[in-house]
Design an enzyme around this catalytic site. Structure first.
Site, PDB file in Angstrom:
ATOM      1  NE  ARG A   1      59.860  88.921  79.433  1.00  0.00           N
ATOM      2  CZ  ARG A   1      58.579  88.741  79.140  1.00  0.00           C
ATOM      3  NH1 ARG A   1      58.047  87.546  79.216  1.00  0.00           N
ATOM      4  NH2 ARG A   1      57.814  89.748  78.797  1.00  0.00           N
TER       5      ARG A   1
ATOM      6  CG  ASN B   1      59.711  89.526  82.888  1.00  0.00           C
ATOM      7  OD1 ASN B   1      60.911  89.662  82.684  1.00  0.00           O
ATOM      8  ND2 ASN B   1      58.801  90.274  82.304  1.00  0.00           N
TER       9      ASN B   1
END
Length: 93
Positions: A20, A38
């Site tokens: 990320r 996520n």
């Protein structure tokens, strides 16, 4: 250059490997807007929006991601443009 938006589902070993944060840095460096988060199933989901060539470049880079990631595949879907400012990391969904 036309603006496009793509919804991405990134599958493989992509959680717990800085994916990320890497996504935020890569997207910002290409001038893209959107978000990344996520998913509870172990995948990473993203919305990337910007100039078509930069979105395509991002998707190519995302096939590798950060060094510890092992991307199995990226499912990309065209979506409608949104009013977005910047690129952010969202909470897990």
């Amino acid at each position: 250059m036309p603006v496009v938006a793509r919804h991405l589902m990134i599958l493989g070993r992509v959680q717990g490997v800085f994916y990320r944060n890497w996504t935020v840095e890569a997207a910002r460096s290409l001038g893209l807007a959107g978000w990344v988060r996520n998913r509870m199933d172990g995948s990473v989901e993203a919305l990337v929006q910007g100039e078509a060539d930069m979105v395509a470049r991002f998707i190519t880079l995302a096939q590798d991601g950060p060094p510890a990631a092992k991307v199995a595949r990226i499912d990309a879907t065209d979506v409608a443009e949104e009013a977005l400012n910047g690129f952010e990391k969202k909470p897990t969904a």
